[in-house]
Design a protein around this motif. Structure first.
Motif, PDB file in Angstrom:
ATOM      1  N   ALA A  96       0.833  -1.212   0.000  1.00 30.71           N
ATOM      2  CA  ALA A  96       0.000   0.000   0.000  1.00 30.71           C
ATOM      3  C   ALA A  96       0.866   1.261   0.000  1.00 30.71           C
ATOM      4  CB  ALA A  96      -0.940  -0.008   1.202  1.00 30.71           C
ATOM      5  N   GLN A  97       1.985   1.190   0.713  1.00 32.54           N
ATOM      6  CA  GLN A  97       2.809   2.383   0.841  1.00 32.54           C
ATOM      7  C   GLN A  97       3.500   2.747  -0.463  1.00 32.54           C
ATOM      8  OE1 GLN A  97       5.231   2.286   4.319  1.00 32.54           O
ATOM      9  NE2 GLN A  97       5.841   4.425   4.148  1.00 32.54           N
ATOM     10  N   ARG A  98       3.748   1.755  -1.315  1.00 29.03           N
ATOM     11  CA  ARG A  98       4.340   2.075  -2.626  1.00 29.03           C
ATOM     12  C   ARG A  98       3.361   2.901  -3.457  1.00 29.03           C
ATOM     13  NH1 ARG A  98       7.530  -1.023   0.488  1.00 29.03           N
ATOM     14  NH2 ARG A  98       9.644  -0.956  -0.387  1.00 29.03           N
ATOM     15  N   ILE A  99       2.082   2.704  -3.202  1.00 26.79           N
ATOM     16  CA  ILE A  99       1.071   3.420  -3.975  1.00 26.79           C
ATOM     17  C   ILE A  99       0.715   4.749  -3.311  1.00 26.79           C
ATOM     18  CG2 ILE A  99      -1.340   3.322  -4.742  1.00 26.79           C
ATOM     19  CD1 ILE A  99      -0.940   0.263  -5.025  1.00 26.79           C
ATOM     20  N   LEU A 100       0.568   4.741  -2.019  1.00 28.44           N
ATOM     21  CA  LEU A 100       0.070   5.921  -1.322  1.00 28.44           C
ATOM     22  C   LEU A 100       1.188   6.822  -0.804  1.00 28.44           C
ATOM     23  CD1 LEU A 100      -2.789   4.204   0.691  1.00 28.44           C
ATOM     24  CD2 LEU A 100      -3.024   5.702  -1.299  1.00 28.44           C
TER      25      LEU A 100
END
Lengths: 381, 180
Positions: free
Chosen positions: B35-39
């Motif tokens: 998720a952190q790669r996207i957000l």
């Protein structure tokens, strides 16, 4: 000679052990594939740099506790029946979440234009705690007939607060210059439609005037108890905010939500979280007790209300919250390790809680049972 | 860290109670990473991870979820969250210029310029990712979230041999978007 596919060359970079050795030998000997491989590797390197993150670790224990709490709240929410909106004596009972409890009271203070502060029966002091003051329907009717504060003096706006809609919590924190707390748990049916509003600091001054009060009473043909000398000319300076209000699911909190009649029209849960610097009132002369005693003895003030106000042990640090006793109940609870005032309506549709901690006033209210509100309030970080 | 999934490994079947906790403890970091790669935001990424595990908990009685489901759900939920954020930001008034120091868990950053540069880089990565087709964005998030090719294949529902091709294309497209 058969050239290599891009996918194979790409996997050679990440998982060489899963790619045949002959593939690497081919790349070393084939100019076309070698160039292609270097291009793919450059893209991979660029992506790797772009997606690299700081090595800050996750607090797994806290994450698990949060997940466990979420499951507990969800289990409660799943069992909680959404009450129908029922007719009472021909009138719809509106969801209390839009009316009662901390978030609305605080938001009301935060976003009420300063001029209308003159309508308040009681001014704000420096609340460290909140107590419920029960009002009957007759009390509310009697209070509605009283003159506002503007009959007893003159209000001046010193600093006009701004009401600003912002995109996210970081923007709200930056504009309000507050360290904001957000919930770490949330019932699954609370909409993710989140709105942020900031009220910047505002200030007003109110000066008591005995002559003005007497003239107003004479013009309105009403009885009046003369203003004490120590109150006449006293100026109160009222400082409000800054404050931030975060709403989840505004549609569920709208006033016309009360017009819905059936369970098919039942709305998803709405939630309001308000937080702000504790309001403060300073006075050039009269004390809180002087002011309260004067206002409470005015003809027309319900005797029961006056007794409750006078019974407050330290009115300079206690904010009375009016509770319509035929439609809501209140109790003292503990939130974040401090005393708090919890309010719930009799339909169990809405509830809220408010508390003060370290100079900040917080309120959480929503169209959900009180135990969920308390769980959310306790989870603010 | 969870053991690597083999191609022939049976889907993970949850039973109530401890199994969910074991899965959570084994996979949570990886889900947050995806998720952190996207957000680009840790707090929001943990929110997405919590939502994904809550959804998994609801589903386990009805189906046979697997870690692959978890990874795919993380990518899709984060992509949806990113799209919702962009829609909301377009609707609402923009805030002041993002030049103030960012508050982190350890307090205010010591070097505001460095913080601003980092934020701008992260924003550029997020914006470039947002312009990619969802599948390309997902393959990047999954791979750079730490998944092996077999896990990426399981999450996307493709053969493992296709992952390299998808990844190479996604990286080429991403680099092109970053250069815009």
């Amino acid at each position: 000679m058969k050239h290599l596919e891009d996918g194979l060359m790409r996997r050679l970079i990440d998982e060489p052990e899963d790619v045949a050795v002959t593939a690497r030998r081919h790349i070393e000997s084939c100019a076309l594939c070698g160039d292609r491989y270097r291009s793919i590797a450059a893209n991979a390197h660029a992506a790797g740099v772009a997606f690299a993150l700081d090595a800050a670790d996750v607090d797994l224990a806290m994450a698990w506790r949060r997940a466990a709490q979420q499951r507990a709240v969800s289990a409660v929410a799943a069992k909680t029946a959404r009450a129908s909106f029922v007719n009472v004596n021909g009138a719809l009972v509106k969801p209390l979440a839009a009316l009662a409890a901390a978030a609305i009271v605080l938001a009301g203070f935060a976003f009420t234009p300063l001029g209308s502060m003159a309508q308040s029966f009681l001014t704000i002091f420096e609340p460290r705690q909140f107590v419920a003051v029960g009002l009957t329907r007759q009390d509310m009717k009697d209070l509605g007939g009283l003159e506002g504060l503007q009959s007893y003096g003159t209000m001046r706006e010193l600093v006009r607060p701004q009401n600003i809609a912002v995109a996210d919590v970081r923007s709200a924190a930056r504009i309000s210059r507050m360290e904001l707390r957000v919930p770490t748990i949330m019932p699954v049916d609370v909409p993710r439609d989140i709105r942020y509003r900031v009220m910047t600091q505002g200030a007003a001054a109110f000066t008591f005037g005995a002559a003005k009060a007497a003239r107003a009473a004479a013009q309105q043909h009403r009885a009046y108890r003369a203003m004490p000398a120590r109150l006449d000319g006293t100026t109160l300076q009222i400082v409000l905010g800054p404050a931030t209000v975060i709403t989840f699911g505004e549609r569920a909190l709208s006033k016309d939500a009360g017009q819905r009649r059936s369970d098919e029209d039942a709305l998803p849960a709405g939630l309001v979280i308000a937080q702000g610097v504790a309001p403060r009132v300073t006075s050039t002369g009269a004390t809180v007790q002087d002011i309260v005693a004067f206002l409470a003895e005015q003809p027309g003030v319900p005797a029961g209300l006056a007794r409750q106000i006078e019974a407050i042990r330290d009115p300079s640090t206690t904010l009375p919250i009016p509770i319509p006793i035929d439609r809501a109940s209140a109790m003292q609870v503990q939130v974040q390790g401090v005393n708090a005032l919890a309010i719930g309506d009799n339909t169990r549709v809405g509830s809220g809680v408010m508390w003060q901690k370290s100079g900040m006033v917080y309120g959480v209210a929503g169209t959900m049972p009180l135990n969920e509100i308390l769980a959310i309030a306790d989870s603010l970080r | 860290m969870a053991a690597l999934m083999k191609k022939t490994e049976a889907p993970l079947v949850l039973t109530p109670g401890d199994d969910f906790e074991r899965l959570f403890l084994a996979e949570y970091r990886k889900v947050v990473g995806i998720a952190q790669r996207i957000l680009g935001d840790r707090q929001r990424s943990e929110d997405v991870a919590q939502d994904v595990f809550a959804a998994l908990h609801r589903r386990h009685a009805a189906g046979r979820p697997s870690s692959a489901w978890l990874y795919a759900a993380a990518a899709h939920t984060a992509l949806n969250a990113a799209r919702a954020t962009r829609r909301r930001q377009r609707r609402e008034a923009s805030d002041a210029r993002a030049t103030s120091p960012l508050r982190t868990g350890s307090g205010l950053a010591a070097d505001p310029h460095s913080v601003v540069e980092q934020k701008e880089r992260r924003d550029a990565v997020r914006a470039a990712l947002a312009r990619l087709p969802p599948k390309a964005a997902a393959v990047l998030a999954l791979r750079y979230g730490g998944l092996r090719y077999a896990e990426v294949a399981g999450a996307l529902g493709v053969a493992v041999g296709q992952v390299g091709t998808l990844l190479a294309r996604a990286e080429a497209a991403f680099r092109k978007e970053m250069g815009r």
